[in-house]
Design an enzyme around this catalytic site. Structure first.
Site, PDB file in Angstrom:
ATOM      1  N   GLY A   1     -16.371 -30.865  14.951  1.00 18.49           N
ATOM      2  CA  GLY A   1     -16.415 -30.319  16.386  1.00 18.49           C
ATOM      3  C   GLY A   1     -15.134 -29.770  16.926  1.00 18.49           C
ATOM      4  O   GLY A   1     -14.900 -28.678  17.584  1.00 18.49           O
TER       5      GLY A   1
ATOM      6  N   VAL B   1     -12.677 -39.407  12.688  1.00 16.85           N
ATOM      7  CA  VAL B   1     -12.987 -40.649  13.363  1.00 16.85           C
ATOM      8  C   VAL B   1     -14.295 -40.992  13.410  1.00 16.85           C
ATOM      9  O   VAL B   1     -15.108 -40.136  13.948  1.00 16.85           O
ATOM     10  CB  VAL B   1     -11.935 -41.051  14.718  1.00 16.85           C
ATOM     11  CG1 VAL B   1     -12.777 -40.248  15.744  1.00 16.85           C
ATOM     12  CG2 VAL B   1     -11.787 -42.408  14.849  1.00 16.85           C
TER      13      VAL B   1
ATOM     14  N   ALA C   1     -20.709 -25.787  19.465  1.00 14.17           N
ATOM     15  CA  ALA C   1     -19.504 -25.648  19.910  1.00 14.17           C
ATOM     16  C   ALA C   1     -18.573 -24.326  19.675  1.00 14.17           C
ATOM     17  O   ALA C   1     -18.001 -24.002  20.582  1.00 14.17           O
ATOM     18  CB  ALA C   1     -18.634 -27.179  19.518  1.00 14.17           C
TER      19      ALA C   1
ATOM     20  N   CYS D   1     -22.886 -34.775  17.668  1.00 16.03           N
ATOM     21  CA  CYS D   1     -22.045 -35.941  17.367  1.00 16.03           C
ATOM     22  C   CYS D   1     -22.671 -37.269  18.217  1.00 16.03           C
ATOM     23  O   CYS D   1     -22.335 -38.427  17.656  1.00 16.03           O
ATOM     24  CB  CYS D   1     -20.663 -35.984  17.264  1.00 16.03           C
ATOM     25  SG  CYS D   1     -19.824 -34.650  16.393  1.00 16.03           S
TER      26      CYS D   1
ATOM     27  N   THR E   1     -23.242 -19.500  13.219  1.00 17.21           N
ATOM     28  CA  THR E   1     -24.403 -20.117  12.548  1.00 17.21           C
ATOM     29  C   THR E   1     -24.543 -21.327  12.035  1.00 17.21           C
ATOM     30  O   THR E   1     -25.601 -21.721  11.800  1.00 17.21           O
ATOM     31  CB  THR E   1     -24.844 -18.681  11.578  1.00 17.21           C
ATOM     32  OG1 THR E   1     -23.833 -18.576  10.455  1.00 17.21           O
ATOM     33  CG2 THR E   1     -25.418 -17.433  12.264  1.00 17.21           C
ATOM     34  N   GLY E   2     -23.268 -21.872  12.048  1.00 20.32           N
ATOM     35  CA  GLY E   2     -23.400 -23.340  11.772  1.00 20.32           C
ATOM     36  C   GLY E   2     -23.743 -23.474  10.554  1.00 20.32           C
ATOM     37  O   GLY E   2     -23.341 -22.942   9.510  1.00 20.32           O
TER      38      GLY E   2
ATOM     39  N   VAL F   1     -32.121 -14.268  15.268  1.00 11.24           N
ATOM     40  CA  VAL F   1     -31.527 -12.966  14.947  1.00 11.24           C
ATOM     41  C   VAL F   1     -32.007 -12.853  13.521  1.00 11.24           C
ATOM     42  O   VAL F   1     -31.616 -13.842  12.474  1.00 11.24           O
ATOM     43  CB  VAL F   1     -29.972 -12.936  14.981  1.00 11.24           C
ATOM     44  CG1 VAL F   1     -29.411 -11.470  14.279  1.00 11.24           C
ATOM     45  CG2 VAL F   1     -29.586 -12.862  16.341  1.00 11.24           C
TER      46      VAL F   1
END
Length: 448
Positions: free
Chosen positions: A299, A328, A10, A42, A111-112, A80
């Site tokens: 997110g 939530v 995202a 999610c 890169t999370g 990468v």
């Protein structure tokens, strides 16, 4: 001018789309290790549950869509492996093992985070799964179908763990949840509110073991059992929902400053290297209430950060605000939400608090279909709201959103107790539960 975004979650895709919205000429390249992009992680538990028909349904765009509609190039199945920030260059390797380099004017690290799997004996057996990507979800369903799985252990009672537990129960499996903490949702709710969730899970036939670490996973080649608290439990598969860790390796290679938890960024989402930005689960942010650094692996935060980074790269000034980590979840018929401080976190930080509570229905008592809702509201000693938790049958998310705004605007218990809310029997009560919780706190504040 070329902007390269590493990561197609995202945060990364929002950054790319935002750059294009404000700059029609810049070359934009997104590089991702994954085969599929623009899906909702999610949503994975809800596909497992069967509420969503197929994993294909949670894919919103393809690389071809991005090229055709936004002139954004997506390089899939490409990793990468190095960043040369002095020469504005990255080194990549594609799925066939071919190495190549690309130059950039702007680089965005999206890169999370990577799933954290504790070093438990048996963690590499067939039938042990993490829950992070769409491929993880597909692999779980495939394993269940091919092996006729009947029993599963879910390790970790955070939101993803519990959503997966319920989803697997809906698939017909016997489910055991194992959690080291003394409650479910330990980073989300206070123990008293978490107890409501635990009782619901147990009512649905899910066994919950708290304050019990997973000791080992047993099996020859495939999962056969787990050891918990010295006892052996037969299971056919294990879901590891034991949290994530920010993926900061490329940031380190680039020479970006790393903070206490993750990549350090300013309010523009710039790293310590001005033409390198970072967004999403790999960055640390500021807690609105305490002013301290924290993580915000949600997110909604990723999307907001992507918009901020994208605007700034395109030359439009924008800044990212401190977070409350509003969240939530929906587990079966139960909605669970929280924002700001819990009483537990406030006590850890030695912040004096007053608690307001309310239990009410979501519709007029005489109108069919109303669901019970329970609210715990946290105020500081000045009477300003700093946190809220809600568990109930419906309309939790919109109340958490309202409380998020209230916390940001530093609304007082008196203001909340007297605030104007809308009313109609099919959709609300004449006494809004949020106001009732504020009234309860106001009485306690008045007696101090």
């Amino acid at each position: 001018m070329r902007a390269i975004i590493i990561g197609s979650g995202a945060a990364g895709l929002t950054t790319a789309s935002t750059i294009r919205k404000y700059n029609k000429d810049m070359e934009i390249v997104v590089i991702t290790k994954e085969k599929e992009i623009a899906y909702s992680p999610c949503a994975i538990p809800y596909v497992i549950e069967g509420a969503i028909k197929s994993f294909d349904d949670i894919i919103m765009h393809t690389p071809e869509d991005y090229k055709r509609e936004r002139n954004i190039d997506i390089l899939t199945e490409t990793t990468v492996i190095d960043v040369d920030s002095k020469n504005n260059k990255i080194k990549c390797v594609d799925k066939d093992g071919n190495e190549f380099e690309m130059n950039y004017d702007y680089l965005v690290l999206a890169t999370g985070a990577e799933p954290f799997i504790p070093p438990i004996e048996g963690k590499d057996l067939d039938g042990v799964f993490k829950v992070r990507t769409i491929e993880d979800g597909r692999a779980i369903l495939k394993y269940i179908e091919e092996n006729g799985c009947k029993k599963v252990a879910v390790v970790g009672a955070g939101a993803i763990g519990l959503e997966m537990a319920y989803g697997l129960k809906c698939r017909g499996l016997d489910v055991l949840v194992v959690e080291m903490a003394p409650q479910v949702l330990p980073r989300f709710l206070d123990p008293d509110m978490a107890e409501i969730v635990q009782k619901y899970l147990e009512k649905e036939g899910i066994k919950v073991m708290l304050s019990k670490p997973l000791e080992k996973i047993v099996g020859k080649e495939k999962v056969e059992a787990v050891y918990v608290d010295g006892k052996l439990y037969d299971v056919d598969m294990v879901i590891m929902a034991t949290g994530v860790r920010p993926n900061i390796e490329l940031a380190k290679k680039a020479g970006c400053k790393i903070g206490k938890f993750a990549i350090e960024v300013n309010e523009k989402m710039q790293t310590s290297i001005p033409n390198i930005y970072a967004v999403g689960d790999c960055v640390e942010v500021i807690d609105f209430i305490t002013g301290e650094k924290t993580l915000s692996p949600f997110g909604t935060a990723a999307v907001r950060q992507g918009k901020v980074a994208g605007k700034n790269i395109a030359g439009v000034e924008a800044k990212f605000y401190p977070v409350l980590n509003s969240a939530v979840s929906k587990i079966g018929d139960l909605e669970i939400g929280g924002t700001g401080l819990t009483a537990f976190s406030a006590n850890l930080k030695r912040i004096p608090i007053v608690i307001g509570r309310a239990k009410a229905l979501t519709r007029a008592r005489y109108y069919p279909g109303g669901k019970e809702i329970e609210i715990k509201m946290i105020f500081n000693e000045d009477g300003k709201v700093v946190g809220c938790q809600i568990v109930g049958g419906e309309r939790v998310a919109e109340r958490i959103d309202a409380m998020s705004i209230a916390i940001f605007k530093k609304v007082s218990a008196e203001e909340l107790a007297n605030m104007e809310f809308c009313y109609a029997p099919p959709v609300s009560m004449v006494h809004e539960p949020l106001s009732l919780a504020a009234e309860d706190a106001l009485k306690k504040l008045s007696n101090k």
